[in-house]
Design an enzyme around this catalytic site. Structure first.
Site, PDB file in Angstrom:
ATOM      1  N   VAL A 101     -33.841 117.909  11.673  1.00  0.00           N
ATOM      2  CA  VAL A 101     -34.425 118.561  10.501  1.00  0.00           C
ATOM      3  C   VAL A 101     -34.613 120.055  10.777  1.00  0.00           C
ATOM      4  CG1 VAL A 101     -36.455 118.666   8.991  1.00  0.00           C
ATOM      5  CG2 VAL A 101     -35.536 116.447   9.674  1.00  0.00           C
ATOM      6  N   PRO A 127     -40.008 122.030  23.075  1.00  0.00           N
ATOM      7  CA  PRO A 127     -39.583 121.696  24.436  1.00  0.00           C
ATOM      8  C   PRO A 127     -38.093 121.348  24.464  1.00  0.00           C
ATOM      9  CG  PRO A 127     -41.607 120.519  23.859  1.00  0.00           C
ATOM     10  CD  PRO A 127     -41.086 121.152  22.599  1.00  0.00           C
ATOM     11  N   ASP A 165     -41.621 116.217   5.818  1.00  0.00           N
ATOM     12  CA  ASP A 165     -42.058 114.820   5.634  1.00  0.00           C
ATOM     13  C   ASP A 165     -43.530 114.642   5.302  1.00  0.00           C
ATOM     14  OD1 ASP A 165     -39.801 113.311   5.712  1.00  0.00           O
ATOM     15  OD2 ASP A 165     -39.749 113.174   7.901  1.00  0.00           O
TER      16      ASP A 165
END
Lengths: 284, 284
Positions: free
Chosen positions: B32, B52, B118
């Site tokens: 995304v 990360p 989301d």
């Protein structure tokens, strides 16, 4: 090292801004301001309109009268930075560019998003041509290359739509909400317990429904049909058609399949009749 | 008194956000996030990406490598509110909803626009399905009723476009800019000296060009043709066609006008031949 040429740049970030119960200040009351009011009411914001009454356009006046609890109108000029701090967005629609420029500077200092009609270099965002059909919204931006071309594109797109899209999207939204009750998404506190397997199955099944069903069939997803589709489709991990759900046989091919051959069949018959008449006339 | 029922509400404010040389923070490096990078690069912003390295999607990695001067990448988690203050926009794309929620709260305090993938209730704005063709950008929003339907609408709209629209809009933009040099818009300091008469004539003439010329003809507006159109059109207050400008006769009707009658004519002939053969066979 320089980046490779970026042929993806030169555009805007097209977004659907959320304004429900937010406060929007509109400065100016002309025709452009009236169209700004339309856009902002679409997004359910509260409007504060500041403009001397003598400059109000009839359309603006009509909207103020029609939505008194949504639009707070002040018959005066913009009074200064204090008006901006409680706002979530500011729109100016003024003939006076210097006046607009001053307001934009105040907004920028207060970090309030601002659009100044007709002065693109002052804007945090632009408007575009818009299409609305219930939950479906479409924006067409030409990135400053002229409103006329945006209007032409809008017409072209409207012609391509059947008018059933908004209804179908609304019903799919209800189906999706019902499905989410059976297969809940991520809990607010953190990760999905199954590593997202259920979520992925849900998205795949929804995609298949949208891809396999005709738009017309999607509009017929009433609440009872949705429950049936979830019971007999989702629970069994299949995607039945609307006909299967309703226990109907497959519908016959639409009439248009035949009607497209009609001119050729008619011409054939006409040709046969003409030849017969000619031959018959010669025989006599 | 209550307002009349507002059947225009329930939507979003669709806008084209301007990000040229602005700073956008993206938190998260999954798939995304990679699509967020596409959108933000389209709008010419500088990206700070915090995630990360072990969670980076291959697509995100590829974009970081491809645009080192556009994307500053940090191999770590988001460090706190100090990262937000210098940003013009923040986008989170994380699996961890609580982590997203914390970042959104910091953004709201700092008045920095934020989108959390989301988690619609945390978003200042939503993304939608996008079409890009040069200066033409189209966004399709279903207002949270599912990305699949947005993708279907996108396909429908793409089918309706010829692929020449972006080029035509770009050339109209050049024409418009050249025209504005001959008929300047409002001076930055204030009102138009002629009360806006010239501006209205300019808009009317531009509209007529866009309405009367075919899209295909607009793509042929090279710099020389633009000068000619302004000299022989704008200056004389007429809108010549491309053929008139190029001194060509009117092009004949396209072949398709005849070819659409071809099946009917063929069928007529076939019918005539069949009838003749039948009568002839009977005569023998």
């Amino acid at each position: 090292m320089a980046d490779p040429p970026l042929n993806i740049g030169g555009g805007s970030l097209l977004i659907a801004w959320q304004l429900q119960d937010k406060n929007v200040l509109i400065v100016g009351g002309g025709e452009v301001a009236s169209h700004r009011i339309d856009s902002v009411l679409t997004a359910d914001a509260h409007i504060t309109l500041v403009a001397p009454v003598k400059g109000l356009h009839a359309r603006t006046k009509g909207l103020i009268d029609m939505y008194p609890s949504r639009i707070t109108y002040y018959d005066r000029r913009f009074s200064g930075p204090d008006e901006i701090h409680k706002m979530d967005m500011v729109l100016t629609a003024l003939d006076d560019a210097k006046y607009s420029r001053d307001i934009c500077e105040m907004c920028r200092k207060a970090r309030v998003p601002v659009n100044a009609a007709d002065i693109p270099e002052l804007c945090d965002f632009y408007f575009g041509a818009q299409i609305r059909d219930g939950p479906l919204q479409i924006m067409i931006s030409t990135n400053g290359n002229g409103p006329r071309m945006a209007a032409l594109m809008k017409k072209k797109i409207q012609t391509a739509l059947s008018g059933k899209e908004g209804e179908a999207i609304g019903r799919v939204g209800v189906l999706r909400a019902q499905l989410k009750k059976r297969a809940p998404p991520l809990p607010p506190s953190g990760h999905a317990p199954d590593g997202g397997v259920l979520g992925r199955r849900r998205m795949k099944w929804m995609s298949e429904v949208c891809n396999n069903w005709e738009l017309e069939d999607l509009t017929q997803l009433d609440d009872a049909t949705i429950t049936k589709l979830l019971d007999e489709g989702w629970e069994k991990n299949v995607v039945p058609t609307l006909d299967q759900l309703k226990g109907r046989r497959k519908r016959r091919q639409p009439v248009s399949q035949f009607s497209q051959w009609l001119p050729a069949v008619g011409s054939f018959a006409l040709g046969a009749v003409c030849a017969t008449l000619v031959l018959w006339a010669r025989k006599r």
